[in-house]
Design a protein around this motif. Structure first.
Motif, PDB file in Angstrom:
ATOM      1  N   ASP A   1      57.740  22.329  42.501  1.00  0.00           N
ATOM      2  CA  ASP A   1      56.799  21.658  41.608  1.00  0.00           C
ATOM      3  C   ASP A   1      57.597  21.184  40.400  1.00  0.00           C
ATOM      4  O   ASP A   1      58.824  21.113  40.463  1.00  0.00           O
ATOM      5  CB  ASP A   1      55.611  22.563  41.241  1.00  0.00           C
ATOM      6  N   GLU A   2      56.926  20.870  39.318  1.00  0.00           N
ATOM      7  CA  GLU A   2      57.635  20.316  38.165  1.00  0.00           C
ATOM      8  C   GLU A   2      58.287  21.376  37.287  1.00  0.00           C
ATOM      9  O   GLU A   2      58.927  21.064  36.296  1.00  0.00           O
ATOM     10  CB  GLU A   2      56.681  19.449  37.325  1.00  0.00           C
ATOM     11  N   SER A   3      58.191  22.640  37.668  1.00  0.00           N
ATOM     12  CA  SER A   3      58.695  23.717  36.813  1.00  0.00           C
ATOM     13  C   SER A   3      60.168  24.023  37.053  1.00  0.00           C
ATOM     14  O   SER A   3      60.671  23.901  38.169  1.00  0.00           O
ATOM     15  CB  SER A   3      57.878  24.995  37.058  1.00  0.00           C
ATOM     16  N   PRO A   4      60.852  24.454  36.005  1.00  0.00           N
ATOM     17  CA  PRO A   4      62.254  24.864  36.154  1.00  0.00           C
ATOM     18  C   PRO A   4      62.419  26.035  37.129  1.00  0.00           C
ATOM     19  O   PRO A   4      63.447  26.146  37.780  1.00  0.00           O
ATOM     20  CB  PRO A   4      62.663  25.283  34.737  1.00  0.00           C
ATOM     21  N   ILE A   5      61.423  26.883  37.241  1.00  0.00           N
ATOM     22  CA  ILE A   5      61.528  28.041  38.125  1.00  0.00           C
ATOM     23  C   ILE A   5      61.601  27.615  39.589  1.00  0.00           C
ATOM     24  O   ILE A   5      62.244  28.272  40.398  1.00  0.00           O
ATOM     25  CB  ILE A   5      60.379  29.057  37.863  1.00  0.00           C
ATOM     26  N   SER A   6      60.981  26.493  39.942  1.00  0.00           N
ATOM     27  CA  SER A   6      61.094  26.030  41.329  1.00  0.00           C
ATOM     28  C   SER A   6      62.500  25.500  41.607  1.00  0.00           C
ATOM     29  O   SER A   6      63.004  25.616  42.721  1.00  0.00           O
ATOM     30  CB  SER A   6      60.017  24.998  41.670  1.00  0.00           C
ATOM     31  N   TYR A   7      63.151  24.949  40.578  1.00  0.00           N
ATOM     32  CA  TYR A   7      64.539  24.518  40.734  1.00  0.00           C
ATOM     33  C   TYR A   7      65.452  25.728  40.914  1.00  0.00           C
ATOM     34  O   TYR A   7      66.413  25.681  41.683  1.00  0.00           O
ATOM     35  CB  TYR A   7      64.989  23.683  39.534  1.00  0.00           C
ATOM     36  N   ALA A   8      65.141  26.824  40.225  1.00  0.00           N
ATOM     37  CA  ALA A   8      65.904  28.066  40.407  1.00  0.00           C
ATOM     38  C   ALA A   8      65.726  28.580  41.830  1.00  0.00           C
ATOM     39  O   ALA A   8      66.675  29.067  42.453  1.00  0.00           O
ATOM     40  CB  ALA A   8      65.458  29.112  39.386  1.00  0.00           C
ATOM     41  N   ALA A   9      64.518  28.478  42.372  1.00  0.00           N
ATOM     42  CA  ALA A   9      64.272  28.889  43.763  1.00  0.00           C
ATOM     43  C   ALA A   9      65.112  28.041  44.707  1.00  0.00           C
ATOM     44  O   ALA A   9      65.677  28.554  45.686  1.00  0.00           O
ATOM     45  CB  ALA A   9      62.783  28.766  44.095  1.00  0.00           C
ATOM     46  N   ALA A  10      65.234  26.751  44.413  1.00  0.00           N
ATOM     47  CA  ALA A  10      66.049  25.857  45.248  1.00  0.00           C
ATOM     48  C   ALA A  10      67.523  26.268  45.209  1.00  0.00           C
ATOM     49  O   ALA A  10      68.210  26.229  46.238  1.00  0.00           O
ATOM     50  CB  ALA A  10      65.884  24.407  44.798  1.00  0.00           C
ATOM     51  N   GLU A  11      68.001  26.694  44.053  1.00  0.00           N
ATOM     52  CA  GLU A  11      69.393  27.144  43.943  1.00  0.00           C
ATOM     53  C   GLU A  11      69.637  28.376  44.811  1.00  0.00           C
ATOM     54  O   GLU A  11      70.661  28.466  45.495  1.00  0.00           O
ATOM     55  CB  GLU A  11      69.744  27.437  42.486  1.00  0.00           C
ATOM     56  N   HIS A  12      68.705  29.325  44.783  1.00  0.00           N
ATOM     57  CA  HIS A  12      68.829  30.520  45.624  1.00  0.00           C
ATOM     58  C   HIS A  12      68.788  30.140  47.103  1.00  0.00           C
ATOM     59  O   HIS A  12      69.541  30.682  47.913  1.00  0.00           O
ATOM     60  CB  HIS A  12      67.719  31.523  45.302  1.00  0.00           C
ATOM     61  N   ALA A  13      67.901  29.234  47.444  1.00  0.00           N
ATOM     62  CA  ALA A  13      67.790  28.786  48.841  1.00  0.00           C
ATOM     63  C   ALA A  13      69.079  28.093  49.287  1.00  0.00           C
ATOM     64  O   ALA A  13      69.511  28.270  50.430  1.00  0.00           O
ATOM     65  CB  ALA A  13      66.593  27.843  48.996  1.00  0.00           C
ATOM     66  N   LEU A  14      69.689  27.336  48.402  1.00  0.00           N
ATOM     67  CA  LEU A  14      70.939  26.664  48.724  1.00  0.00           C
ATOM     68  C   LEU A  14      72.027  27.682  49.071  1.00  0.00           C
ATOM     69  O   LEU A  14      72.775  27.508  50.034  1.00  0.00           O
ATOM     70  CB  LEU A  14      71.384  25.780  47.558  1.00  0.00           C
ATOM     71  N   GLU A  15      72.106  28.766  48.303  1.00  0.00           N
ATOM     72  CA  GLU A  15      73.091  29.817  48.585  1.00  0.00           C
ATOM     73  C   GLU A  15      72.854  30.420  49.971  1.00  0.00           C
ATOM     74  O   GLU A  15      73.803  30.605  50.746  1.00  0.00           O
ATOM     75  CB  GLU A  15      73.017  30.917  47.526  1.00  0.00           C
ATOM     76  N   LEU A  16      71.593  30.739  50.274  1.00  0.00           N
ATOM     77  CA  LEU A  16      71.282  31.342  51.569  1.00  0.00           C
ATOM     78  C   LEU A  16      71.526  30.358  52.707  1.00  0.00           C
ATOM     79  O   LEU A  16      72.096  30.716  53.741  1.00  0.00           O
ATOM     80  CB  LEU A  16      69.830  31.834  51.592  1.00  0.00           C
ATOM     81  N   ALA A  17      71.132  29.119  52.506  1.00  0.00           N
ATOM     82  CA  ALA A  17      71.321  28.095  53.540  1.00  0.00           C
ATOM     83  C   ALA A  17      72.806  27.875  53.823  1.00  0.00           C
ATOM     84  O   ALA A  17      73.209  27.686  54.970  1.00  0.00           O
ATOM     85  CB  ALA A  17      70.664  26.782  53.113  1.00  0.00           C
ATOM     86  N   THR A  18      73.610  27.919  52.794  1.00  0.00           N
ATOM     87  CA  THR A  18      75.063  27.758  52.962  1.00  0.00           C
ATOM     88  C   THR A  18      75.633  28.936  53.751  1.00  0.00           C
ATOM     89  O   THR A  18      76.417  28.745  54.682  1.00  0.00           O
ATOM     90  CB  THR A  18      75.750  27.641  51.587  1.00  0.00           C
ATOM     91  N   ALA A  19      75.213  30.135  53.399  1.00  0.00           N
ATOM     92  CA  ALA A  19      75.727  31.334  54.063  1.00  0.00           C
ATOM     93  C   ALA A  19      75.315  31.410  55.531  1.00  0.00           C
ATOM     94  O   ALA A  19      76.099  31.827  56.378  1.00  0.00           O
ATOM     95  CB  ALA A  19      75.256  32.581  53.323  1.00  0.00           C
ATOM     96  N   PHE A  20      74.082  30.996  55.836  1.00  0.00           N
ATOM     97  CA  PHE A  20      73.561  31.155  57.193  1.00  0.00           C
ATOM     98  C   PHE A  20      73.505  29.842  57.981  1.00  0.00           C
ATOM     99  O   PHE A  20      72.995  29.821  59.095  1.00  0.00           O
ATOM    100  CB  PHE A  20      72.156  31.778  57.148  1.00  0.00           C
ATOM    101  N   LYS A  21      74.011  28.758  57.375  1.00  0.00           N
ATOM    102  CA  LYS A  21      73.987  27.449  58.039  1.00  0.00           C
ATOM    103  C   LYS A  21      72.568  27.085  58.492  1.00  0.00           C
ATOM    104  O   LYS A  21      72.333  26.661  59.625  1.00  0.00           O
ATOM    105  CB  LYS A  21      74.973  27.411  59.193  1.00  0.00           C
ATOM    106  N   SER A  22      71.636  27.277  57.571  1.00  0.00           N
ATOM    107  CA  SER A  22      70.217  27.024  57.828  1.00  0.00           C
ATOM    108  C   SER A  22      69.867  25.574  57.545  1.00  0.00           C
ATOM    109  O   SER A  22      70.524  24.904  56.761  1.00  0.00           O
ATOM    110  CB  SER A  22      69.357  27.907  56.914  1.00  0.00           C
ATOM    111  N   LYS A  23      68.787  25.117  58.161  1.00  0.00           N
ATOM    112  CA  LYS A  23      68.225  23.832  57.755  1.00  0.00           C
ATOM    113  C   LYS A  23      67.159  24.128  56.702  1.00  0.00           C
ATOM    114  O   LYS A  23      66.634  25.250  56.625  1.00  0.00           O
ATOM    115  CB  LYS A  23      67.669  23.048  58.936  1.00  0.00           C
ATOM    116  N   VAL A  24      66.846  23.124  55.892  1.00  0.00           N
ATOM    117  CA  VAL A  24      65.960  23.317  54.743  1.00  0.00           C
ATOM    118  C   VAL A  24      64.906  22.227  54.695  1.00  0.00           C
ATOM    119  O   VAL A  24      65.189  21.064  54.968  1.00  0.00           O
ATOM    120  CB  VAL A  24      66.782  23.311  53.430  1.00  0.00           C
ATOM    121  N   THR A  25      63.697  22.629  54.337  1.00  0.00           N
ATOM    122  CA  THR A  25      62.633  21.680  54.011  1.00  0.00           C
ATOM    123  C   THR A  25      62.240  21.908  52.559  1.00  0.00           C
ATOM    124  O   THR A  25      61.929  23.032  52.164  1.00  0.00           O
ATOM    125  CB  THR A  25      61.399  21.877  54.920  1.00  0.00           C
ATOM    126  N   LEU A  26      62.295  20.842  51.777  1.00  0.00           N
ATOM    127  CA  LEU A  26      61.846  20.867  50.386  1.00  0.00           C
ATOM    128  C   LEU A  26      60.434  20.305  50.365  1.00  0.00           C
ATOM    129  O   LEU A  26      60.206  19.180  50.822  1.00  0.00           O
ATOM    130  CB  LEU A  26      62.769  20.010  49.516  1.00  0.00           C
TER     131      LEU A  26
END
Length: 148
Positions: A12-37
Motif C-alpha cells: 500500500d502507500e505506507s513505508p511499512i509495506s516497502y519494508a515488507a518488500a525488502e524482507h521478501a526480497l531477501e527471502l526470494a533471493t535466498a530461496f530463488k522464489s518467484k514474487v507477486t507484488l
C-alpha cells in the motif's frame, strides 16, 4: 522442496509495506522464489457501489488510486528484477484488502505472504479493522508481518 516457492507481498502507500518488500526480497533471493507484488483498491464499505458508478469525482479518485498503485508496484518490481527474481504485479479491485490478499493466495498458488502492520489500536482498529490480523487468522500459508 521449496516452502517459499511463490511469495506474495501486499503493498500500500505506507513505508511499512516497502519494508515488507525488502524482507521478501531477501527471502526470494535466498530461496530463488518467484514474487507477486499486490495492491488492493478497496471500495468504501460504508457507501454503496452504485454510488461510484454515477459520481465522476469518485470514479476519478479510483482511477488515480490505481495509477498510483501501479506506479508503486512497478517501482518495487525493479528491485526484484535487478536481483533476477521473477516478479509480477497485480492490482485487485472492489474487495477489502484482506479479501484481496486471501483471494490471491488461493488463486495464484502463494506459499507465503509478506505484509506490513500499521499497528492500529482501540477505536481505529474497531472501525477500520486490522488487515494483518484478518490475513494472519484466515490464511492457510505462513504470513510474515513486518511491524512499524
Amino acid at each position: 522442496m521449496n516452502n517459499y516457492e511463490h511469495i506474495l507481498v501486499a503493498i500500500d502507500e505506507s513505508p511499512i509495506s516497502y519494508a515488507a518488500a525488502e524482507h521478501a526480497l531477501e527471502l526470494a533471493t535466498a530461496f530463488k522464489s518467484k514474487v507477486t507484488l499486490l495492491s488492493v483498491i478497496a471500495v468504501d464499505p460504508f457507501v454503496g457501489v452504485d454510488f461510484y458508478k454515477i459520481a465522476p469525482a469518485i470514479t476519478e479518485h479510483f482511477m488515480k488510486a490505481e495509477e498510483n498503485a501501479l506506479a508503486r508496484l512497478n517501482e518495487l518490481k525493479l528491485s526484484f528484477e535487478r536481483n533476477d527474481i521473477p516478479v509480477q504485479t497485480k492490482v485487485v479491485h472492489g474487495v477489502s484488502p484482506s479479501e484481496g490478499i486471501l483471494n490471491t493466495v488461493l488463486s495464484d498458488g502463494i506459499s507465503v505472504v509478506f505484509m506490513g502492520s500499521h499497528g492500529r489500536t482501540g477505536l481505529e482498529k474497531a472501525v477500520l479493522g486490522s488487515v494483518a490480523q484478518n490475513v494472519l487468522n484466515k490464511a492457510k500459508v505462513p504470513v510474515f508481518i513486518i511491524k512499524q
